[in-house]
Design a protein around this motif. Sequence first.
Motif, PDB file in Angstrom:
ATOM      1  N   UNK A 147       1.062  -1.211   0.116  1.00  0.00           N
ATOM      2  CA  UNK A 147      -0.186  -0.058   0.192  1.00  0.00           C
ATOM      3  C   UNK A 147       1.152   1.201  -0.173  1.00  0.00           C
ATOM      4  N   UNK A 148       0.562   2.421  -0.903  1.00  0.00           N
ATOM      5  CA  UNK A 148       1.136   3.501  -0.939  1.00  0.00           C
ATOM      6  C   UNK A 148       0.366   4.195  -0.016  1.00  0.00           C
ATOM      7  N   UNK A 149       0.858   4.869   1.150  1.00  0.00           N
ATOM      8  CA  UNK A 149       0.157   6.003   1.735  1.00  0.00           C
ATOM      9  C   UNK A 149       0.389   7.310   1.261  1.00  0.00           C
ATOM     10  N   UNK A 150      -0.207   8.253   2.162  1.00  0.00           N
ATOM     11  CA  UNK A 150      -0.536   9.675   1.413  1.00  0.00           C
ATOM     12  C   UNK A 150       0.739  10.349   1.253  1.00  0.00           C
ATOM     13  N   UNK A 151       2.021  10.095   1.758  1.00  0.00           N
ATOM     14  CA  UNK A 151       3.253  10.385   1.583  1.00  0.00           C
ATOM     15  C   UNK A 151       3.960   9.807   0.455  1.00  0.00           C
ATOM     16  N   UNK A 152       3.489   8.701  -0.178  1.00  0.00           N
ATOM     17  CA  UNK A 152       4.169   7.987  -1.141  1.00  0.00           C
ATOM     18  C   UNK A 152       4.865   6.796  -0.446  1.00  0.00           C
ATOM     19  N   UNK A 153       4.907   6.950   0.885  1.00  0.00           N
ATOM     20  CA  UNK A 153       5.593   5.694   1.492  1.00  0.00           C
ATOM     21  C   UNK A 153       4.879   4.140   1.256  1.00  0.00           C
ATOM     22  N   UNK A 154       5.658   3.208   0.740  1.00  0.00           N
ATOM     23  CA  UNK A 154       5.052   1.976   0.865  1.00  0.00           C
ATOM     24  C   UNK A 154       5.119   0.957   2.089  1.00  0.00           C
ATOM     25  N   UNK A 155       3.935   0.411   2.309  1.00  0.00           N
ATOM     26  CA  UNK A 155       4.144  -0.403   3.501  1.00  0.00           C
ATOM     27  C   UNK A 155       3.473  -1.566   2.904  1.00  0.00           C
ATOM     28  N   UNK A 156       3.726  -3.040   3.557  1.00  0.00           N
ATOM     29  CA  UNK A 156       3.220  -4.225   3.261  1.00  0.00           C
ATOM     30  C   UNK A 156       2.404  -4.549   4.308  1.00  0.00           C
ATOM     31  N   UNK A 157       1.002  -4.983   3.942  1.00  0.00           N
ATOM     32  CA  UNK A 157       0.134  -5.379   5.028  1.00  0.00           C
ATOM     33  C   UNK A 157      -0.839  -6.487   4.741  1.00  0.00           C
ATOM     34  N   UNK A 158      -1.408  -7.204   5.579  1.00  0.00           N
ATOM     35  CA  UNK A 158      -2.414  -8.198   5.194  1.00  0.00           C
ATOM     36  C   UNK A 158      -3.623  -7.669   5.066  1.00  0.00           C
ATOM     37  N   UNK A 159      -4.427  -8.322   4.060  1.00  0.00           N
ATOM     38  CA  UNK A 159      -5.919  -7.849   3.773  1.00  0.00           C
ATOM     39  C   UNK A 159      -6.692  -9.005   3.766  1.00  0.00           C
ATOM     40  N   UNK A 160      -7.717  -9.008   4.005  1.00  0.00           N
ATOM     41  CA  UNK A 160      -8.582  -9.985   4.381  1.00  0.00           C
ATOM     42  C   UNK A 160     -10.115  -9.378   4.664  1.00  0.00           C
ATOM     43  N   UNK A 161     -11.012 -10.459   5.238  1.00  0.00           N
ATOM     44  CA  UNK A 161     -12.228  -9.904   5.377  1.00  0.00           C
ATOM     45  C   UNK A 161     -12.458  -9.985   7.140  1.00  0.00           C
ATOM     46  N   UNK A 162     -13.272  -8.938   7.664  1.00  0.00           N
ATOM     47  CA  UNK A 162     -13.380  -8.893   8.962  1.00  0.00           C
ATOM     48  C   UNK A 162     -14.842  -9.370   9.229  1.00  0.00           C
ATOM     49  N   UNK A 163     -15.178 -10.198   9.921  1.00  0.00           N
ATOM     50  CA  UNK A 163     -16.307 -10.646  10.250  1.00  0.00           C
ATOM     51  C   UNK A 163     -16.888 -10.482  11.733  1.00  0.00           C
ATOM     52  N   UNK A 164     -18.204 -10.413  11.734  1.00  0.00           N
ATOM     53  CA  UNK A 164     -18.808 -10.337  13.016  1.00  0.00           C
ATOM     54  C   UNK A 164     -18.866  -9.064  13.631  1.00  0.00           C
ATOM     55  N   UNK A 165     -18.736  -7.787  13.083  1.00  0.00           N
ATOM     56  CA  UNK A 165     -18.770  -6.490  13.394  1.00  0.00           C
ATOM     57  C   UNK A 165     -20.037  -6.217  13.631  1.00  0.00           C
ATOM     58  N   UNK A 166     -20.377  -5.532  14.925  1.00  0.00           N
ATOM     59  CA  UNK A 166     -21.665  -4.894  15.153  1.00  0.00           C
ATOM     60  C   UNK A 166     -21.402  -3.680  16.032  1.00  0.00           C
ATOM     61  N   UNK A 167     -22.109  -2.938  16.174  1.00  0.00           N
ATOM     62  CA  UNK A 167     -22.416  -1.595  16.777  1.00  0.00           C
ATOM     63  C   UNK A 167     -23.148  -1.585  17.834  1.00  0.00           C
ATOM     64  N   UNK A 168     -24.403  -2.253  17.942  1.00  0.00           N
ATOM     65  CA  UNK A 168     -25.279  -2.779  18.710  1.00  0.00           C
ATOM     66  C   UNK A 168     -26.208  -3.795  18.186  1.00  0.00           C
ATOM     67  N   UNK A 169     -26.966  -4.569  19.085  1.00  0.00           N
ATOM     68  CA  UNK A 169     -27.663  -5.842  18.573  1.00  0.00           C
ATOM     69  C   UNK A 169     -28.226  -5.614  17.330  1.00  0.00           C
ATOM     70  N   UNK A 170     -28.980  -4.536  16.875  1.00  0.00           N
ATOM     71  CA  UNK A 170     -29.670  -4.321  15.504  1.00  0.00           C
ATOM     72  C   UNK A 170     -28.739  -3.510  14.640  1.00  0.00           C
ATOM     73  N   UNK A 171     -27.720  -3.231  14.675  1.00  0.00           N
ATOM     74  CA  UNK A 171     -26.742  -2.646  13.923  1.00  0.00           C
ATOM     75  C   UNK A 171     -25.448  -3.513  13.565  1.00  0.00           C
ATOM     76  N   UNK A 172     -25.620  -4.258  12.656  1.00  0.00           N
ATOM     77  CA  UNK A 172     -24.532  -5.170  12.315  1.00  0.00           C
ATOM     78  C   UNK A 172     -24.023  -5.205  10.835  1.00  0.00           C
ATOM     79  N   UNK A 173     -22.794  -5.835  10.712  1.00  0.00           N
ATOM     80  CA  UNK A 173     -22.475  -5.567   9.148  1.00  0.00           C
ATOM     81  C   UNK A 173     -21.996  -7.154   8.543  1.00  0.00           C
ATOM     82  N   UNK A 174     -22.073  -7.024   7.325  1.00  0.00           N
ATOM     83  CA  UNK A 174     -21.739  -8.319   6.826  1.00  0.00           C
ATOM     84  C   UNK A 174     -20.115  -8.133   6.776  1.00  0.00           C
TER      85      UNK A 174
END
Length: 320
Positions: free
Chosen positions: A241-268
């Motif tokens: 990934x190139x950051x806002x200054x042009x510096x490059x870093x290596x990261x792991x990318x994937x899917x984040x599961x089971x995120x919710x903000x409260x019982x009736x506000x949740x995400x795929x």
Amino acid sequence: MKRLWVTILLFTINAFVFRAYAIANPPILFPKAEVLNPYTTRIPFKLVDHLIVVEAELLDKKGNFIIDTGSEALILNSVHFNAYYPFQKKTTNASGVNAVLDFSYEKFIDEFNLNGFKFENKVSDIINLSHIETGKKIKLLGIIGYSILKDYEVFIDLHLHQITLTKVDKEGHPLSDKIYLEKIVDSLDFTLKKHTIVIQGFINNQSVRFGLDTAAEFNQINKSIHRKALAFFIPKQRLKLNGASGKTIRVLAGKLHRVKLKDNIYFGPMYTVLTNLNQMNEAFGVALDGILGYEFFAQKRTIINYKKEKLYFIDYPIAY
């Protein structure tokens, strides 16, 4: 290895800042904005990769502005607006989508005109944003951040590709009651830390603190997050990934599961990168476990009310 150019909060550094008072500052015009009433305007936007970008004109220059709730100030690109007086030097921290930019200047804006909406006596940072222009292949005039958005209720609608701004009073009550055709179905309190929207949420049952940032093209979680939460991050690949200054870093990318903000506000499952947020946390003065960005807004049509410190949600239409 796959290589992507994304705007991502990575680092914060000290920058030398000079105050500059403009002799004349014509208004910034949004030619495609639609005025709904004296207090409300609707602006269409386009997505450049996952950035929310509105078209604007200033000093006979036509270009684009990024909508960035993670940025504290109004920012002008020094490539296109390079007039300043180098005096009254001071040191400050750059933050937001421009977190890693090396040198910035301040410019006093007499008037910022949003198709009839006037923002008066605003200070803008003047920063070189040429690397974002190159990476995104757009003419970028600047970035609209918290200092402009805070006096408005801000409806970010990725379904219709438009942002609606409604003027609010000092308590956060909209000055117009005829704004949204759709029904608000839920709400959530947040905490404002300086200019950062902080949300208390959960990954599975583990409590976490998220920052909300419209200019985060990918969600991010901190490498130091509790292992009970990290267990629900499923890595898929490594990215450069190139950051806002042009510096490059290596990261792991994937899917984040089971995120919710409260019982009736949740995400795929949300596309997310695993990175180090410690420097950003130090700069912002808040301990965040993650950042919610484009993936959040892609699932939730969201209204931000800074004065009330509250989010409101409108359902996406059901496809039949």
